[in-house]
Structure formats: structure tokens, C-alpha cells
Design an enzyme around this catalytic site. Structure first.
Site, PDB file in Angstrom:
ATOM      1  N   GLY A 244     -26.149  28.530   4.251  1.00 18.75           N
ATOM      2  CA  GLY A 244     -25.566  28.169   5.542  1.00 18.75           C
ATOM      3  C   GLY A 244     -24.245  28.879   5.797  1.00 18.75           C
ATOM      4  O   GLY A 244     -23.985  29.351   6.905  1.00 18.75           O
ATOM      5  N   THR A 245     -23.413  28.969   4.782  1.00 20.03           N
ATOM      6  CA  THR A 245     -22.103  29.619   4.945  1.00 20.03           C
ATOM      7  C   THR A 245     -22.275  31.075   5.352  1.00 20.03           C
ATOM      8  O   THR A 245     -21.612  31.563   6.262  1.00 20.03           O
ATOM      9  CB  THR A 245     -21.281  29.514   3.641  1.00 20.03           C
ATOM     10  OG1 THR A 245     -20.955  28.141   3.414  1.00 20.03           O
ATOM     11  CG2 THR A 245     -19.996  30.314   3.734  1.00 20.03           C
TER      12      THR A 245
ATOM     13  N   ASN B 175     -20.846  17.244   9.548  1.00 21.32           N
ATOM     14  CA  ASN B 175     -21.217  16.923   8.173  1.00 21.32           C
ATOM     15  C   ASN B 175     -20.478  15.711   7.615  1.00 21.32           C
ATOM     16  O   ASN B 175     -20.968  15.045   6.714  1.00 21.32           O
ATOM     17  CB  ASN B 175     -20.958  18.137   7.269  1.00 21.32           C
ATOM     18  CG  ASN B 175     -19.570  18.707   7.452  1.00 21.32           C
ATOM     19  OD1 ASN B 175     -19.161  19.035   8.565  1.00 21.32           O
ATOM     20  ND2 ASN B 175     -18.834  18.811   6.372  1.00 21.32           N
TER      21      ASN B 175
ATOM     22  N   GLN C 252     -26.654  20.497   8.942  1.00 21.89           N
ATOM     23  CA  GLN C 252     -26.840  19.064   8.711  1.00 21.89           C
ATOM     24  C   GLN C 252     -28.052  18.490   9.441  1.00 21.89           C
ATOM     25  O   GLN C 252     -28.468  17.370   9.161  1.00 21.89           O
ATOM     26  CB  GLN C 252     -25.583  18.297   9.144  1.00 21.89           C
ATOM     27  CG  GLN C 252     -24.390  18.511   8.241  1.00 21.89           C
ATOM     28  CD  GLN C 252     -24.603  17.978   6.834  1.00 21.89           C
ATOM     29  OE1 GLN C 252     -25.358  17.026   6.616  1.00 21.89           O
ATOM     30  NE2 GLN C 252     -23.954  18.593   5.865  1.00 21.89           N
TER      31      GLN C 252
ATOM     32  N   SER D  52     -29.699  25.934   6.357  1.00 23.62           N
ATOM     33  CA  SER D  52     -29.592  26.049   4.908  1.00 23.62           C
ATOM     34  C   SER D  52     -30.706  25.226   4.265  1.00 23.62           C
ATOM     35  O   SER D  52     -31.028  24.144   4.735  1.00 23.62           O
ATOM     36  CB  SER D  52     -28.223  25.511   4.497  1.00 23.62           C
ATOM     37  OG  SER D  52     -28.166  25.366   3.106  1.00 23.62           O
ATOM     38  N   ALA D  53     -31.260  25.714   3.154  1.00 27.26           N
ATOM     39  CA  ALA D  53     -32.426  25.051   2.553  1.00 27.26           C
ATOM     40  C   ALA D  53     -32.066  23.826   1.721  1.00 27.26           C
ATOM     41  O   ALA D  53     -32.805  22.845   1.703  1.00 27.26           O
ATOM     42  CB  ALA D  53     -33.196  26.046   1.682  1.00 27.26           C
ATOM     43  N   HIS D  54     -30.920  23.860   1.053  1.00 26.56           N
ATOM     44  CA  HIS D  54     -30.669  22.795   0.070  1.00 26.56           C
ATOM     45  C   HIS D  54     -30.255  21.472   0.704  1.00 26.56           C
ATOM     46  O   HIS D  54     -30.093  20.481   0.004  1.00 26.56           O
ATOM     47  CB  HIS D  54     -29.641  23.250  -0.979  1.00 26.56           C
ATOM     48  CG  HIS D  54     -28.225  23.252  -0.520  1.00 26.56           C
ATOM     49  ND1 HIS D  54     -27.345  22.260  -0.867  1.00 26.56           N
ATOM     50  CD2 HIS D  54     -27.542  24.121   0.252  1.00 26.56           C
ATOM     51  CE1 HIS D  54     -26.155  22.529  -0.325  1.00 26.56           C
ATOM     52  NE2 HIS D  54     -26.265  23.651   0.354  1.00 26.56           N
TER      53      HIS D  54
ATOM     54  N   THR E 273     -32.122  42.858  -1.772  1.00 25.99           N
ATOM     55  CA  THR E 273     -33.467  42.416  -2.141  1.00 25.99           C
ATOM     56  C   THR E 273     -33.590  40.928  -1.870  1.00 25.99           C
ATOM     57  O   THR E 273     -32.711  40.150  -2.235  1.00 25.99           O
ATOM     58  CB  THR E 273     -33.737  42.727  -3.630  1.00 25.99           C
ATOM     59  OG1 THR E 273     -33.654  44.131  -3.791  1.00 25.99           O
ATOM     60  CG2 THR E 273     -35.108  42.220  -4.058  1.00 25.99           C
TER      61      THR E 273
ATOM     62  N   CYS F  75      -6.705  13.696  -1.823  1.00 24.97           N
ATOM     63  CA  CYS F  75      -6.656  13.663  -3.277  1.00 24.97           C
ATOM     64  C   CYS F  75      -7.906  14.235  -3.900  1.00 24.97           C
ATOM     65  O   CYS F  75      -7.937  14.502  -5.087  1.00 24.97           O
ATOM     66  CB  CYS F  75      -6.453  12.233  -3.750  1.00 24.97           C
ATOM     67  SG  CYS F  75      -4.804  11.654  -3.383  1.00 24.97           S
TER      68      CYS F  75
END
Lengths: 136, 388
Positions: free
Chosen positions: B71-72, B151, B179, B199-201, B237, B325
């Protein structure tokens, strides 16, 4: 147990985070330190009781992450029984070391703990100076 | 202790059928798709099949899909690609204040090189105002970028409406759909987008693979220069097993999306309701209705997010926070600040994102475990005292 978020922190940090020592306030403390602000996400309040120049009790209240809570807990343990002069020697590195180290991005929490202690001692010294003047 | 994973927006476990579909391409069918021999052509066939599946599911043509490393990369490709290919026409880009870093950072990079970027504000729910987009367009505007859904807070943006405005004004329109892909229906023509990053994941596919939809005729500079892969738009590739897995994940998502969204919306509602009921001084972040089926984001007052996360993790529950944090920048979430939340509430945020494996029992467990954690942390919070 499987590795997890706790591998960010030493066991000692997690132990103090899980069972923080000296949580709370001291009524009519001899010194109060208040450091941090909501913007940075950490606020510490540290209270000390001083008898004959020796810190006999210390308590804290903290809003912050795991490291902030653990350093607060550790610094209150470290100062108990120490003279004001000895307590002023406690550095943020000493607090971090006593916790078996902190991740680099969390070192500022130990700085905050040192500042909270210094601020409480300053407050005590100012108070006692005032008392001396009154008694004169 | 059985662990409870409620961080599906971060990533999802790879679906077993996806793994099965990928395996041959890690073993026997290892050829390079650019090779003309049968080894290569088998691999080539597999990626073209995946391309066809993905294109069909989002209503695109096959040659409008460019595979990327995720995605990035797809976001970077869209933004820098349009900027570089269209700088002779203008140097102005419109976005908003709650985009993912994969959009904000390439835009900042372009700003340092002379591009002008307008960051539109959002309302208290994180909604972008389409009319605000219209007003921001100038003759120098070459791109509008608004995410499909956020997200962190799950708010679904009015993409179709912005798409109509972009078309009317003749400006390219990009959306980050990382998302939403596989979770809510997406048709590129209904949304009116020229570029769509996925994005696939995030949908039970493998990590390291994504795609950019590029509407035919959209001028975009290539992202990688090298070989002739992906019609010279993205040399390198191809990640054959990854692409095959992506195609399979999309197929599964298409079949299950409707029922799964319904199921998760119910679980989500139960979690939100339970949290608001059992914890005082807590608020929902994001839009109450126009939100992703699986997203819960709350701010718990007087306590800090990381300390809640650590306590939850000790109970085997995985969630996330927008607290400073938890990041190296020590800045709280830009998304929560953009909603107008004060810093201490941004620091006290918790995000639970639900998924395939999430059950009612797991939701109930969170509702049992979290209130005592909050009570414990509040008992040591100086903020609560100052209020009383």
C-alpha cells in the site's frame, strides 16, 4: 510464554509497572514535585516526607506510559532513607540502571523522574527556609 | 491463556487457502514471468490471472492494475507519479489532515521540492467536506488525495461525492483504499477515482504485495525504472507468489464480504456499547455510523494508552493506541488531534479492530478485562485527582 510487547521492557520495568511501589499521595507533604504536561503525555507528581534532613517517605501519582510508571515507582524506592544531599545525587541514569535499563526512546521518562524528585526537594527546601524565617 | 488479536487494521493473518494457492509458486512454478520458456510463461499466466480477478472485483480493466510491493508503494507511486508527470500543468495538490503517513510523507517530500499542498481540515468525526475540496481547487491543482476510510478511527469518507467534483474540475483523484479493500464494496467508476491504492495483507493476503489502479489515460511517471514489467510503469521481477496470494485473498473477500461486514458490525456495536456502559469518562472517536465495520476507537480519560496496551497484553489481548508513548516521535496521533481532541485524550486512545477470528466471547473478555485496568491506572493518575 511467547515473546510480546514486554520484550520492549526489562523484567524489572515490567515488575514495577505491574506492582508499582508507593502509589498515592502524602497528606501535608514536606515537598511536592509536579513535572511534565499533557502535551508530551507524561505527568508525574512526587511527594516526600522529610525528618531531620532524611527522606522517610515518598509517594507518587503518574499519568504516562509503562516506563513513566516504572521510573516513578523506582525513584520513590530509591530516595527513601536518603538524606537530601544524597537524594540530590540520584540521576536519571541511576534510575534507568536500577530498572536494568530503558529503551532509548523511553530515557526521557527517567529524566522526568529525576526532575520530579529535584522539584519535590526544591519545594521542601523552599518550605523549610520559610519555616526557618518564621521561627526567627 | 488463549490470546485475543484485535489489531486487524495493522495486519491480518494470511488465510490458509491463500497460503495453499501461493505454495506452488514458491516451489515448482518458480519461473521468471519475463522469460519466454514454459517456466516463465506459467508464472506469467498466474500473475495475469490474479490481475484479472482483482481488476474485475473493483470494476477496472486488466491493464489498469499495476502490482506494487504494498500500500505504501502504491500511494507513493500515485502521488509522486502524478506530480512528476504533470508539473508542467501545475504544482498544487489537495489532501486533508488525517491521511496515512504513506500519503502525508510523500506530499511533504514534494513540498520540499516546490509543490504546494493544501491540507483540508476534517470535522469532529474525521469527515472531509466535499465542498471544501471544491473551494480549494485552483487552476494549478493537479491532484486530490482523500483516503477511502481512516485506518485509526474508521471513518468512511465521501469519496464518490469528491470524485464527482474532481471529474467536474478536471483534476486527478487518488484514494488510499488500504483499509477498505475486501471489507466494503469498491467500484472505481462509482467512486470516480483515477488512482486507487490497495494492499494484500489487510485482507488476509500476504505482506509485501499491493497494487495501484491507474485509470486509462492518467499521466503517471513510472515508480521504478528498469525492466519492462508492468507495462514499464513498475520495473522489477514480479512477486509471483505474493501476487497469486493477493488474487486469492480478493476472491475470498468478494465471497465473504457481505456476511462478514454484517457480523463484524454487530460485534463492533456490542463492544462500543459495552465500553461506554462499563467505563466512565470514555468517548467514541470517529463517525458513529459511517465507519468501517471492524473499527472501534475510544479515548479513555485520565489514563495513557501505552499503559493500557501493556496491561491488555498481559491479559493476552492485542490492541493499539494513538498515544505518543507508543511512537518514537513522542507526538500523539495526528488523526486524533485533527478531530480536535485535547492532547491528553489523544494520549488515552485505544483502537480495537476486529476480523475473521473475532468472536462474541473475545469481545466479552475485553469488556471484562478493560474496566479494572482503567480503574487501576486511574487510581494512580494525577489528572483524575485534579478534576475531583
Amino acid at each position: 510464554m511467547a515473546p510480546n510487547i514486554r520484550s520492549l521492557y526489562s523484567e524489572k520495568v515490567m515488575e514495577h509497572f505491574k506492582n508499582p511501589r508507593n502509589v498515592g499521595e502524602i497528606e501535608n507533604p514536606d515537598g511536592t514535585g509536579h513535572v511534565g504536561n499533557p502535551v508530551c503525555g507524561d505527568i508525574m507528581e512526587l511527594y516526600i516526607r522529610v525528618n531531620d534532613g532524611v527522606i522517610t517517605d515518598a509517594k507518587f501519582k503518574t499519568f504516562g506510559c509503562g516506563a513513566a510508571i516504572a521510573t516513578s515507582s523506582m525513584v520513590t524506592e530509591m530516595v527513601k532513607g536518603k538524606t537530601i544531599e544524597e537524594a540530590l545525587e540520584i540521576s536519571n541514569h541511576a534510575v534507568a540502571e536500577a530498572l536494568d535499563g530503558l529503551p532509548p526512546i523511553k530515557m526521557h521518562c527517567s529524566v522526568l523522574a529525576e526532575e520530579a524528585l529535584k522539584s519535590a526537594i526544591d519545594d521542601y527546601l523552599n518550605n523549610s527556609k520559610g519555616m526557618d524565617l518564621e521561627s526567627e | 491463556m488463549k490470546r485475543v488479536y484485535l489489531d486487524y487494521a495493522a495486519t491480518t493473518p494470511t488465510h490458509p487457502d491463500v497460503v495453499t494457492a501461493m505454495l506452488p509458486y514458491l516451489n515448482d512454478t518458480f519461473g521468471n514471468p519475463s522469460s519466454i520458456h514454459s517456466f516463465g510463461q506459467e508464472a506469467k499466466g498466474a500473475i495475469e490471472e490474479a490481475r484479472e480477478t482483482i481488476a474485475a472485483l473493483i470494476g477496472a480493466k486488466n491493464d489498469e492494475i499495476v502490482f506494487t510491493s504494498g500500500g505504501t508503494e502504491a500511494d507513493n507511486f500515485a502521488i509522486k507519479g502524478v506530480a512528476y508527470a504533470n508539473e508542467h500543468r501545475g504544482n498544487h495538490i489537495i489532501t486533508n489532515s488525517i491521511e496515512h503517513h504513506a500519503v502525508i510523507e510523500p506530499l511533504k517530500f514534494l513540498e520540499r521540492r516546490g509543490f504546494k499542498v493544501t491540507y483540508l481540515p476534517v470535522d469532529q468525526y474525521g469527515m472531509v467536506d466535499p465542498q471544501g475540496v471544491r473551494k480549494a481547487v485552483s487552476e494549478k491543482t493537479i491532484l486530490i488525495s482523500v483516503m477511502h476510510a481512516n485506518n485509526e478511527i474508521g471513518t468512511i469518507e465521501p469519496i464518490a461525492e469528491i470524485g464527482r467534483i474532481a471529474k467536474e474540475m478536471g483534476v486527478y483523484f487518488h484514494t488510499d483504499a488500504a483499509q477498505t479493500i475486501g471489507h466494503i464494496p469498491i467500484k472505481v467508476n462509482e467512486l470516480g477515482v483515477d488512482l486507487l491504492a490497495i494492499s494484500a495483507h489487510k485482507l488476509y493476503g500476504p505482506k509485501g504485495v499491493g497494487a495501484l489502479y491507474v485509470r486509462k489515460g492518467t499521466k503517471v511517471a513510472p515508480f521504478m525504472h528498469g525492466g519492462e514489467q508492468e507495462r514499464r510503469r513498475r520495473a522489477s521481477t514480479e512477486n509471483v507468489p505474493g501476487i497469486v496470494g493477493f488474487g486469492k485473498a480478493m476472491q475470498i473477500a468478494q465471497n465473504e464480504m457481505g456476511t462478514e461486514a454484517e457480523r463484524l458490525t454487530l460485534l463492533r456495536g456490542g463492544l462500543i456499547e459495552g465500553l461506554l456502559e462499563r467505563i466512565d469518562d470514555i468517548q467514541l472517536n470517529g463517525h458513529p455510523r459511517k465507519r468501517l465495520p471492524n473499527n472501534v476507537n475510544v479515548s479513555v480519560q485520565f489514563v495513557e494508552g501505552e499503559s493500557m496496551l501493556l496491561n491488555l497484553d498481559m491479559e493476552g489481548i492485542a490492541a493499539s493506541t494513538g498515544s505518543a508513548c507508543s511512537s518514537s516521535s513522542l507526538e500523539p496521533s495526528h488523526v486524533l488531534l485533527a478531530l480536535g481532541l485535547p492532547h491528553e485524550q489523544a494520549h488515552g486512545s485505544l483502537r480495537f479492530t476486529l476480523g475473521r477470528e473475532t468472536t462474541e466471547e473475545e469481545i466479552e473478555r475485553v469488556l471484562e478485562v478493560l474496566p479494572p485496568i482503567v480503574a487501576k491506572l486511574r487510581s494512580m493518575s494525577p489528572l483524575l485527582k485534579s478534576r475531583v
